[in-house]
Design a protein around this motif. Structure first.
Motif, PDB file in Angstrom:
ATOM      1  N   THR A 474      -5.812  36.557 102.921  1.00 43.82           N
ATOM      2  CA  THR A 474      -5.333  37.850 103.421  1.00 43.82           C
ATOM      3  C   THR A 474      -5.881  38.131 104.809  1.00 43.82           C
ATOM      4  O   THR A 474      -5.171  38.664 105.676  1.00 43.82           O
ATOM      5  CB  THR A 474      -5.741  38.972 102.456  1.00 43.82           C
ATOM      6  N   SER A 478      -3.234  38.599 107.865  1.00 41.08           N
ATOM      7  CA  SER A 478      -3.141  39.912 108.502  1.00 41.08           C
ATOM      8  C   SER A 478      -3.512  39.864 109.975  1.00 41.08           C
ATOM      9  O   SER A 478      -3.299  40.847 110.689  1.00 41.08           O
ATOM     10  CB  SER A 478      -4.051  40.900 107.780  1.00 41.08           C
ATOM     11  N   SER A 586      -2.068  42.033  98.137  1.00 44.29           N
ATOM     12  CA  SER A 586      -1.938  42.064  99.600  1.00 44.29           C
ATOM     13  C   SER A 586      -1.638  40.688 100.157  1.00 44.29           C
ATOM     14  O   SER A 586      -0.851  40.536 101.100  1.00 44.29           O
ATOM     15  CB  SER A 586      -3.230  42.610 100.218  1.00 44.29           C
ATOM     16  N   HIS A 590       1.680  39.810 102.492  1.00 43.63           N
ATOM     17  CA  HIS A 590       1.541  39.266 103.851  1.00 43.63           C
ATOM     18  C   HIS A 590       2.173  37.877 103.954  1.00 43.63           C
ATOM     19  O   HIS A 590       2.762  37.526 104.990  1.00 43.63           O
ATOM     20  CB  HIS A 590       0.063  39.192 104.233  1.00 43.63           C
ATOM     21  N   ARG A 594       5.304  36.766 106.676  1.00 44.69           N
ATOM     22  CA  ARG A 594       4.909  35.955 107.832  1.00 44.69           C
ATOM     23  C   ARG A 594       5.411  34.512 107.771  1.00 44.69           C
ATOM     24  O   ARG A 594       5.256  33.767 108.731  1.00 44.69           O
ATOM     25  CB  ARG A 594       3.389  35.988 107.978  1.00 44.69           C
TER      26      ARG A 594
END
Length: 1485
Positions: A474, A478, A586, A590, A594
């Motif tokens: 993560t 991020s 999370s 993500h 992406r």
């Protein structure tokens, strides 16, 4: 700003304008209602504030929680009104707690809002708290209420003190200073004064104070702190006050330099770490007075570094974690405030050199604590490394990455891998921002290799490692706008799905194309691309494979699912650790946002295949989050690959029409599919979800027809998800911005900070009219048809006005009346109430939460509830009728005889009693109260024909509902308590004694003024013939602790009335609950009159040889009825003392113990008279000679009892004398009018303390020169602690003298003293300046060269293997060869006493250097080790033994990386020489 601006524009506008108006209106109404309540309270209505302000406080708290920037005038009005309410409601705990919590919430939210201009007076709040807690409580209260009130008020003071009026700091210190400067440092009043000072003193006012005044405060505080040592309460409170002062002195008003040595000395002492061969704790400690500790609680890198190491885990680890966490937090806070500016006006700026020194020291501590066995220290260390890596990446990142790689590569360090991964995850962002890299690998290579290396960490059997891996992934995802793999892997082909309107991926279009270099504008094409050398296809496939395996392993399977799951389908919503304690959700969100479109669609396809091939209902929540993320990132692909296949599967799983029930396997499969389908639908956009409505509607209709509550429940969830998508606001672009100002220059994603930098408001979109119409049709079909049948609310009833509420009994303002609720709602509520009382636990568990929610929303529903349920409501403590009804219903429940019912009733009683208080409108002088008290006494009296449990419960309620001693109704209670003393049950006798003490304590304090009948009743009872003998027998029988060791005999009690209660107490079923209730009653007595007030109790009180409650009872009787009690007890005490001169058994010991307790109580009652020079009371004439006789003839077994009795007497006598002396001293101080005298006293104390340090140093030197070796050894042990604790206060001359003394003792004739000297010298070396340490080491190395006849450092034989210029002593082989060549003469020389003394001294000195760095390898370590190698090859066996032990100690305590570092410094030849000397295993292997 971000808190509200992310909402839709219409909502934002209302939040900015209308919410302010609503808040101002609510505050004005609240102020008006408070005025009405104050007027009604002045007329004698105790429920006025509760009736008027309750609903308004809830509304205002909701508005404040929106974090809208309200008008300062409205905030000030609210704060001042709440402040007045808190001060006015000390007698109404519920209202005071609610108002205090709301005020604390408001003050906390506006703690940085200096423009408000708040100025709160501190003295009214201080006086109210002193009135509540200074006087000993003489009544029984609900412990929960007292705890909540104290916690709320103390938290309020902590929030309010920054807003105290100017000059409050000076006033508070002037008020409490006499107690601290002149009072007894071990006295209760002094400790209480310290607690109030720390609680109230506003250190925020220090920057605006005159420097001389603030300097004087700090000097006096440090002087007073030194008045008492080894007291954790004392040290903790002074440390907290000074820490706040240092933190808030941001202008540098106080010159802290003169106090650094004292502060460091106190800080080191507070850590309580073990030093050398000493233990962690001080050999003697001082406990704080009971009332002070009950009210307030107990609140350097080189010296502390080794205590953070995993092998040094202990009680001090938590303190080190707090020290590290708060130190780094405050350092980063100040540094962030000063970044790019000078900080606050006038603030002292942290220079770069100081910043680096602090980072270096903090990293050293964090590096040791990273793998500690204490979780708090591990967390503090990892977060410290994260924060500090932003400040100095070069000092932190190599350590973090090196430990991560070591944990991966070393099998013995695998237990360190979760922490290493977690630390690397925290440092990913600073690693990317700084662009830090190694010589061999770039930043991108470091990250990519770590992403592949941690894949095996996704393991269902290792929760910590799995959580760390998701945290790391993560952190990486991020920080980058999009995942770009290796260049040869890029595929620019269009995605499989995404061409339909509204179905495109949020990664398609400008932002993703700009990052990828295609389909973007000319300005966006130049945006940098952060590319990872990672094969994305392989990595994604492995991640998904491990995720699916993880979910499969976490599923418990059908054999572990409860049999009542059909009755409680909500159990399926219980999340595993994967959803609760990790960043799994999370990470997947993500990931899909992406990935390149092609790979994202591939992942969605894998999800669809997983959903249709498996059924894992117990992990459905974890899987559902992945499907929702897939619908958000790739909606079109989710429809084709997930939603439609799931609909088809559910259709196939449904049984044929007419089935009466579903199998468990079918329900599990439907649960899995419906949960995933609902989550997938909930993430779609309206345009994508609308075409699915017909198929989903038909599916829901069919599922609702199934004979299964589980299917109904999850089908309703699918419908709710669909309605939410079609009717709610949505954000068209779900991905983070990835162009323009949203990217950093190196291509990384810009994060949002607390000021809003890096954030832009999302573009909200409304659903179209077509979609809204579809949602309305579905709502009409499933929901609104049933609601339309309900009639409108009755227009004849209006909400209660504040005036009506204040004049009424307990109805809150703004409340809905019962007549306003629809009849259908009331009927449903009655059914719900009936369900909440069903015998089936599953039915009750489903009904009770809804029932409580209804009652909280509409308190008027209380009228429909049966009395048994009233205990859950606060209304029974405000309405007299409800209170009486509850107690009558409770006592009527004695008709139940089953253990289940009795257990439930006991739990109900405990919950109610913990919140117990008499209704304010229940007059203790009225007939209703008398009737209630009589009814309780009828059940509570000894011998009542009821279950013994109800007798105990009735007495407990009776004690909690006891009237004050001045009331007429207290006379029957006194008779009842006297009767309880004759009960057969120990528990009832204890309750009776506590109740009798409470009444007598109020009488002794003047609380029974005007109630002569109460005192007459007590005197009459004591004047009866045989009263003294009966009282003494009761005391004898009440020694349960003494009987515990003889419980099997049961010799006493059958004939005297105890009934063998010692055995009965431990044998009766369910007695523990009654004991807890009795402890609640006894707690009131313990709080009011705990003995001894200072320190711990004597052993006689724990062994049962001295019952403090007995002495306490006799003392109060003697204060109230001295003549009657003296006459009643004289003969029984004298006869018992004569009958048992040497008691042997438990019976005789109890007899003598009762005599000791009675004499202690009698003479303690006479203590005030004796201190004043009076006659000493009615019993002093014969009691003192009797006590003298007892002390003279006491046996050894009863000596503890008589010692405790004498302690009890002297404690009450000395407390009276000390109070008189303190009052006289304060009067003399106030009469002199010179406040500077106190400062002179404190300064003198500080000077005296420095003199004590010098004096102790001289005493240590004197003891070290003693002829007795034990004295020299003791001096060394003491010096270890003394040096550590006071090294900052020692002068250079004293330090040199102590160092020379320790070095000299290395040649002591006793081996024990030599070993202790080495341990002491290691601690001294740790704190020595670098030049002094180098000088001492060179001296010892020169002695090695001289004694063992080897080449000095720097000669030709020593240059090989020393490429880094480290000076070394000759290798072991060369030393051995030279010794062989010397022949027999050299051998004989090494056996002499002079050589032996010098050689052992230098070996012990070198060992001290090794011990001073137990975990790392400083630059001087190789030459010290090689010198020890030379000594280990000595011809003298004693020298050889000592040197080998020193080398073994080094290898035992150093980790593998430290040994590898040493090996590189030594070279292979010298490393082999070292390895030949010792082969002990490493501590970490």
């Amino acid at each position: 700003m971000i808190y509200s601006d992310w909402l839709p524009p219409k909502v934002v506008e209302e939040a900015k304008e209308k919410e302010k108006q609503r808040f101002a209106t609510a505050v004005a109404a609240f102020k008006q209602a408070a005025a009405v309540a104050a007027a009604e309270a002045a007329r004698g209505n105790p429920n006025a504030y509760a009736a008027v302000l309750g609903q308004l406080m809830d509304d205002i708290k909701t508005l404040v929680s929106t974090k809208t920037l309200f008008a300062p005038a409205a905030i000030r009005t609210l704060v001042y009104t709440l402040y007045d309410v808190v001060l006015a409601t000390a007698a109404d705990i519920e209202v005071q707690v609610r108002a205090g919590e709301l005020l604390s919430h408001v003050l906390r939210h506006h703690r940085h809002s200096q423009h408000l201009g708040l100025a709160l007076p501190w003295r009214p709040l201080y006086d109210m708290l002193r009135g509540l807690y200074d006087a000993a409580p003489l009544q029984v209260k609900g412990t929960f209420l007292e705890h909540v009130q104290q916690s709320t008020l103390f938290s309020l003071v902590a929030r309010a003190r920054r807003f105290f009026v100017p000059g409050a700091a000076t006033e508070i210190w002037s008020l409490l200073r006499p107690h601290l400067v002149y009072g007894d440092p071990m006295g209760t009043q002094t400790h209480l004064a310290l607690g109030w000072l720390v609680l109230f003193f506003p250190t925020k006012q220090i920057p605006e104070t005159q420097p001389a005044v603030a300097q004087g405060w700090v000097g006096e505080w440090l002087g007073v702190w030194g008045r008492l040592v080894s007291c954790s309460y004392w040290d903790g409170h002074w440390m907290y006050l000074l820490a706040r002062a240092v933190k808030d002195d941001w202008k540098g008003v106080v010159d802290w330099a003169p106090y650094v040595s004292q502060l460091y000395t106190h800080m080191l002492a507070c850590f309580k770490v073990p030093v050398g061969t000493a233990t962690a704790g001080c050999p003697s400690s001082i406990s704080a007075p009971h009332r002070a500790s009950l009210l307030f609680g107990t609140k350097l890198d080189q010296l502390l570094e080794q205590y953070c190491h995993p092998s040094n885990t202990g009680p001090w680890s938590g303190d080190l974690a707090v020290f590290l966490r708060h130190g780094v937090h405050y350092f980063m806070k100040v540094l962030g405030r000063q970044c790019g500016s000078a900080g606050w006006p006038g603030e002292q700026v942290i220079v770069a050199a100081a910043s680096r020194r602090y980072v270096r020291a903090a990293v050293k501590l964090a590096a040791r604590g990273q793998f500690s066995k204490r979780e708090s220290l591990v967390s503090a260390s990892c977060k410290a490394l994260c924060h500090l890596s932003y400040v100095w990446p070069g000092a932190v990142l190599p350590l973090v990455l090196g430990r991560f790689q070591s944990a991966l590569a070393t099998a013995t360090a695998m237990h360190q891998l979760p922490t290493s991964i977690s630390t690397l995850a925290l440092c990913v962002r600073p690693l990317l921002l700084a662009g830090w890299h190694t010589k061999e690998e770039s930043t991108q290579q470091v990250i990519a290799e770590a992403m592949m290396a941690v894949l095996p960490g996704i393991d269902a059997n290792d929760e910590a490692k799995t959580a760390a891996v998701f945290q790391f992934y993560t952190a990486v995802l991020s920080s980058v706008p999009a995942l770009h793999g290796a260049a040869e892997e890029e595929d620019d082909a269009a995605p499989v799905y995404g061409s339909a309107e509204g179905g495109g991926s949020s990664m398609d279009g400008v932002e993703y194309a700009a990052a990828a270099g295609s389909n973007g504008s000319s300005g966006s094409r130049s945006a940098p691309v952060f590319r990872l050398p990672l094969y994305l296809d392989d990595w994604v496939d492995q991640v998904m494979e491990r995720l699916f395996t993880l979910l499969g392993n976490l599923d418990t399977g059908p054999s572990h699912r409860g049999t009542d799951m059909q009755a409680k389908p909500e159990l399926l919503l219980q999340s595993t650790h994967l959803g609760k304690d990790t960043m799994y959700h999370s990470f997947f969100q993500h990931l899909l946002l992406r990935l390149p479109p092609r790979l994202a669609d591939h992942v969605v396809g894998l999800l669809g295949q997983f959903a249709t091939e498996r059924a894992l209902p117990t992990v459905a929540l974890e899987a559902a989050s992945m499907f929702r993320s897939a619908s958000i990132a790739r909606p079109a692909a989710a429809v084709e690959l997930v939603v439609k296949p799931l609909v088809a599967r559910i259709r196939a799983q449904m049984p044929e029409t007419g089935s009466r029930s579903l199998s468990r396997a079918t329900e599990d499969s439907l649960t899995w599919s419906l949960v995933l389908l609902g989550s997938a639908v909930g993430g779609l956009r309206p345009a994508v979800a609308a075409p699915l409505v017909p198929s989903l509607e038909a599916l829901v209709d069919d599922a609702l027809k199934l004979p299964s509550r589980v299917a109904h429940n999850w089908a309703s969830m699918v419908l709710s998800s669909l309605l939410g998508v079609l009717s709610g606001w949505f954000v068209p672009d779900r991905a983070w911005p990835q162009t323009g100002g949203m990217l950093l220059p190196n291509g990384l994603q810009l994060w949002v900070d607390r000021q809003g930098v890096g954030w832009s408001a999302p573009g909200w979109a409304l659903p179209s009219e077509e979609h809204t119409a579809i949602a309305a049709r579905l709502a009409d079909k499933y929901l609104e048809e049933a609601a339309k049948a309900a009639p409108p609310a009755s227009p004849c009833s209006k909400p209660v006005t504040p005036g009506e509420a204040a004049a009424g009994s307990a109805t809150p303002a703004g409340a809905v009346r019962l007549q306003q609720l629809p009849k259908e709602y009331l009927a449903l509520f009655v059914e719900l109430l009936a369900l909440s009382m069903q015998p089936n636990a599953g039915v009750r568990g489903s009904a009770v939460p809804t029932l409580l929610a209804c009652l909280k929303r509409f308190p008027c529903l209380v009228e429909l509830m049966v009395p048994e349920v009233l205990a859950a409501l606060a209304v029974i403590f405000r309405d007299a009728d409800a209170f009486r009804g509850f107690l009558y219903a409770l006592m009527a429940s004695r008709c139940h005889s089953s253990n289940t019912c009795l257990k439930s009733i006991q739990m109900l009683i405990m919950q109610v009693i913990s919140r117990f208080k008499l209704p304010p409108l229940l007059a203790v002088e009225g007939g209703d109260f008398g009737q209630l008290q009589a009814s309780l006494m009828a059940l509570a009296e000894p011998g009542a024909r009821v279950n013994w449990r109800y007798s105990v419960l009735s007495n407990m309620v009776l004690m909690f509902a006891a009237p004050p001693a001045a009331a007429t109704s207290s006379v029957p209670l006194l008779r009842h308590c006297l009767a309880l003393l004759h009960s057969d049950m120990l528990l009832l006798r204890q309750v009776g004694g506590a109740g009798l003490w409470l009444l007598m304590a109020q009488m002794a304090a003047g609380g029974a003024a005007g109630n002569e009948a109460l005192l007459g009743e007590l005197k009459q009872a004591l004047s009866k013939p045989g009263a003294g003998e009966a009282l003494l027998k009761l005391l004898v029988l009440d020694h349960a602790k003494l009987d515990a060791s003889e419980a099997a005999k049961g010799a006493r009690g059958h004939g005297g009335g105890l009934g063998g209660s010692g055995g009965m107490l431990s044998g009766l079923l369910g007695m523990t609950a009654e004991e807890v209730l009795a402890a609640m009653v006894a707690a009131a007595v313990e709080k009011a009159d705990r003995w001894p007030a200072e320190g711990g109790r004597p052993t006689a009180t724990t062994d049962g040889l001295f019952e403090v409650s007995h002495a306490r009872l006799i003392r109060l009787m003697a204060l109230l009825c001295p003549a009657e009690l003296s006459a009643a007890l004289q003969q029984p005490l004298s006869s018992r003392l004569a009958a048992f001169p040497t008691p042997s058994g438990p019976q005789e010991k109890a007899e003598v113990a009762a005599v000791a307790e009675s004499l202690a109580g009698l003479l303690a009652a006479a203590a005030p008279t004796a201190a004043a020079g009076g006659g000493g009371g009615g019993a002093a004439g014969w009691a003192v000679p009797l006590l003298r006789e007892a002390l003279a003839g006491s046996s050894l077994e009863m000596s503890d009892a008589w010692s405790a009795a004498l302690w009890y007497i002297l404690d009450h006598l000395l407390s009276t004398v000390l109070d008189q002396q303190q009052q006289q001293q304060q009067q003399r101080s106030s009469g002199s009018g010179n406040s500077s005298n106190g400062g002179a006293v404190v300064v003198a104390d500080a000077m005296e303390e420095e003199g004590h340090v010098k004096g102790v140093a001289g005493a240590v030197l004197g003891a070290g020169g003693s002829e007795a070796w034990s004295s020299r050894a003791a001096a060394m042990v003491f010096l270890q602690v003394f040096w550590f604790r006071h090294c900052y206060q020692l002068g250079s001359d004293d330090m040199e003298r102590l160092q020379a003394f320790v070095v000299g003792r290395l040649q002591d004739s006793k081996v024990e003293v030599r070993g202790l000297s080495a341990a002491t010298l290691s601690g001294i070396i740790k704190a020595l300046p670098a030049h002094e340490m180098d000088s001492l080491r060179r001296t010892m190395l020169a002695n090695v060269t001289r004694l063992f006849n080897i080449s000095p450092p720097g000669s030709r034989g020593n240059k090989r293997g020393s490429s880094r210029g480290v000076p070394v002593v000759a290798a072991a082989a060369a030393a051995a060869a030279q010794l062989d060549a010397a022949g027999a003469a050299a051998f004989a020389a090494q056996q002499g006493p002079v050589f032996l003394a010098e050689a052992q001294a230098v070996v012990q000195g070198l060992k001290a250097f090794v011990l001073s760095s137990p975990y790392d390898v400083p630059g001087w370590m190789p030459e010290v080790l090689l010198a020890l190698v030379a000594a280990a090859n000595s011809r003298n066996p004693l020298v050889r033994r000592d040197a080998s032990k020193a080398l073994s100690e080094f290898k035992r305590t150093h980790e593998e990386d430290a040994l590898e570092q040493l090996r590189a410094l030594l070279g292979e030849e010298r490393w082999e020489a070292l390895a030949q000397v010792t082969s002990s295993a490493s501590y970490f292997v």
